[in-house]
Design an enzyme around this catalytic site. Structure first.
Site, PDB file in Angstrom:
ATOM      1  N   GLY A   1      -5.548   2.775  -7.268  1.00  0.00           N
ATOM      2  CA  GLY A   1      -6.147   3.916  -6.576  1.00  0.00           C
ATOM      3  C   GLY A   1      -6.649   3.556  -5.174  1.00  0.00           C
ATOM      4  O   GLY A   1      -6.656   2.395  -4.782  1.00  0.00           O
ATOM      5  N   ASP A   2      -7.027   4.572  -4.445  1.00  0.00           N
ATOM      6  CA  ASP A   2      -7.694   4.424  -3.136  1.00  0.00           C
ATOM      7  C   ASP A   2      -8.288   5.805  -2.868  1.00  0.00           C
ATOM      8  O   ASP A   2      -8.497   6.577  -3.826  1.00  0.00           O
ATOM      9  CB  ASP A   2      -6.686   3.999  -2.054  1.00  0.00           C
ATOM     10  CG  ASP A   2      -7.348   3.612  -0.729  1.00  0.00           C
ATOM     11  OD1 ASP A   2      -7.894   2.508  -0.645  1.00  0.00           O
ATOM     12  OD2 ASP A   2      -7.354   4.437   0.226  1.00  0.00           O
TER      13      ASP A   2
ATOM     14  N   LYS B   1       0.869  -1.187   0.000  1.00  0.00           N
ATOM     15  CA  LYS B   1       0.000   0.000   0.000  1.00  0.00           C
ATOM     16  C   LYS B   1       0.896   1.224   0.000  1.00  0.00           C
ATOM     17  O   LYS B   1       2.044   1.158   0.458  1.00  0.00           O
ATOM     18  CB  LYS B   1      -0.885   0.002   1.252  1.00  0.00           C
ATOM     19  CG  LYS B   1      -2.092   0.905   1.157  1.00  0.00           C
ATOM     20  CD  LYS B   1      -3.269   0.238   0.465  1.00  0.00           C
ATOM     21  CE  LYS B   1      -4.376   1.232   0.183  1.00  0.00           C
ATOM     22  NZ  LYS B   1      -5.596   0.561  -0.299  1.00  0.00           N
TER      23      LYS B   1
END
Ligand code: NDP
Length: 446
Positions: free
Chosen positions: A166-167, A127
């Site tokens: 994405g996030d 992440k």
């Protein structure tokens, strides 16, 4: 935690990662679920698997300088946590939000290991992100920031090493700028990022995948318990990528979405949310959710997004951010007759709220399992990029549905096998862990 080894490992995690409370929370939940596993399989302790799995393989932390529209230099922080590559290259999104610091990225990266394992696809956990806030920035400012961010990140990622996506705060605009800069500095056109637009290697159904996948998972959980979405009232928090497509699929499956939110407040439309308008407001105009009531004056807008859980509903889908639903909210949902909660966001329910759901036999789909559709479809995008092919929407959507139904079945079976029938929190943690742990043991201490 009753198990002495797990409890001392937890203490070590707290000591070594001081002040990172979201990371502690995520690790504690997994270790608690693993108590029956290590009792049955002490080899995971003997071979140091648990000690390794709570420590990221690598953390990259870097300066991101960029120039704003007034010519001033701004400096943000960039992170990439490459947590586990035991079952595949690191895979996980990038979050751009002012709340980002190392502890948030570590919590998300840790969760990603087990989520990615649950998909059944060969992807490890990672992440990344930055404390940059795209809100209120011009397109050119966002572009300059993304270019600076990728100038450094490009040194550490690759289609066989680490594939970001994405996030929160990273949608198709940001992905485009990041991909463009990766290509410029490496001179390579590869599937190094997922969530790309269709024009340059993206997958159909990736945009919809997390929200649709959440509903496929929830539907499987409801049907296994003699229920369905049909004629159910549904409350969804957030109004970003996950929330919008969860709302769309809820409607396909016969449910009525009556509320959505953003970080300022929530809208309640008892007639059912006008999703076309929400998409216009949030996706096209990037405005606040409260503008909804200027078109639908019969709907209500309330400041303070947390109030959304007071709305009476049958099904609740938290799709905004971590720890957005606490014990009081859980109790309110139950007293209002809610029968199912499934998490679209990562770790949106506090541990106390989850306890309340489990004690009251609410059907509860934890994030790791319920929101894995996004990363699963990202892995399908990687497959298409590798074979230089593009599948149609129906093909990708059918694969997504099958993956989500399998995640439900496998989590449910693992819970039952370890004596916790119906507890999908434990089931998802155990099923996700076993595959990674076995791969780690076979690969030796590395
Ligand atoms: P978006 O940026 O598209 O939307 C986020 C939404 O949540 C917005 O409505 C935002 O409101 C709201 N929100 C964000 N932060 C807060 C906060 N601190 N308090 C209240 N509301 C907040 O993100 P996504 O929809 O992509 O992500 C939502 C959640 O889903 C996150 O937890 C993410 O990690 C998770 N997730 C996303 C996946 C994906 O494929 N996108 C995959 C798996 C999980 P505002 O506009 O006001 O900021």
């Amino acid at each position: 935690m009753k198990n002495e080894y797990l409890s001392s490992l937890m203490q070590r995690v707290i000591q070594r990662n001081q002040g990172e409370k979201e990371f502690h929370q995520a690790v504690r939940e997994v270790l608690e679920s693993l108590e029956p596993v290590v009792e049955k399989h002490p080899e995971y302790i003997k071979k140091g698997v648990l000690e390794c799995i709570v420590e990221p393989e690598r953390i990259i932390k870097f300066r991101v300088p960029w120039v704003d529209d007034n010519g001033n230099v701004q400096v943000n922080r960039g992170f990439r946590v490459q947590f586990s590559s035991s079952i595949g290259p690191y895979k996980g999104g990038l979050r751009f939000h002012p709340s980002v610091y190392e502890g948030i990225i570590k919590f998300l990266g840790f969760e990603q290991i087990f989520k990615n394992s649950l998909t059944g696809l060969p992807i490890g956990g990672g992440k990344g992100g930055s404390d940059f806030d795209p809100k209120g920035k011009s397109d050119m400012e966002v572009m300059r920031f993304c270019q600076s961010f990728m100038s450094e990140l490009a040194k550490h990622i690759g289609s066989y090493t680490d594939i970001p996506a994405g996030d929160i705060g990273v949608g198709s605009r940001e992905i485009g700028y990041l991909f463009g800069q990766y290509k410029r500095v490496t001179n390579k056109f590869t599937g190094v990022i997922t969530g790309k637009s269709i024009e340059y290697g993206g997958s159909l159904a990736r945009r919809e995948a997390t929200g649709f996948g959440l509903c496929y998972f929830t539907d499987a959980m409801l049907r296994d318990n003699g229920e369905s979405f049909r004629n159910k009232t549904v409350v969804i928090s957030g109004s970003g990528n996950v929330a919008i497509y969860a709302a769309k699929k809820t409607r396909h499956l016969g449910g009525k979405v009556v509320a959505l939110s953003d970080s300022d407040g929530y809208i309640y439309d008892k007639n059912g949310i006008d999703l076309k308008l929400v998409k216009q407001i949030k996706e096209a105009e990037r405005k606040r959710i409260k503008t909804y009531i200027s078109v639908h004056p019969d709907a209500e807008y309330h400041e303070n997004c947390k109030g959304i859980w007071q709305i009476k509903c049958d099904i609740a889908l938290p799709c905004a951010t971590e720890n957005e639903l606490d014990k009081n909210d859980a109790e309110t949902l139950i007293s209002n007759g809610c029968i199912a909660v499934a998490e679209g966001a990562n770790m949106p329910s506090t541990p106390e709220a989850i306890q309340v759901f489990l004690e009251n036999n609410i059907l509860f789909g934890p994030a790791k399992a319920a929101n894995a559709g996004g990363v699963a479809t990202s892995a399908l995008e990687m497959s298409q990029n590798s074979i230089r092919d593009a599948w149609d929407f129906e093909t990708v959507d059918a694969k997504l549905k099958e993956i989500m139904e399998n995640i439900y079945k496998n989590s449910s079976a693992a819970a039952e096998e370890y004596g916790m029938k119906g507890n999908l929190v434990a089931g998802a943690n155990i099923a996700g862990f076993l595959k990674v742990a076995n791969a780690m043991m076979e690969q030796g201490v590395v």
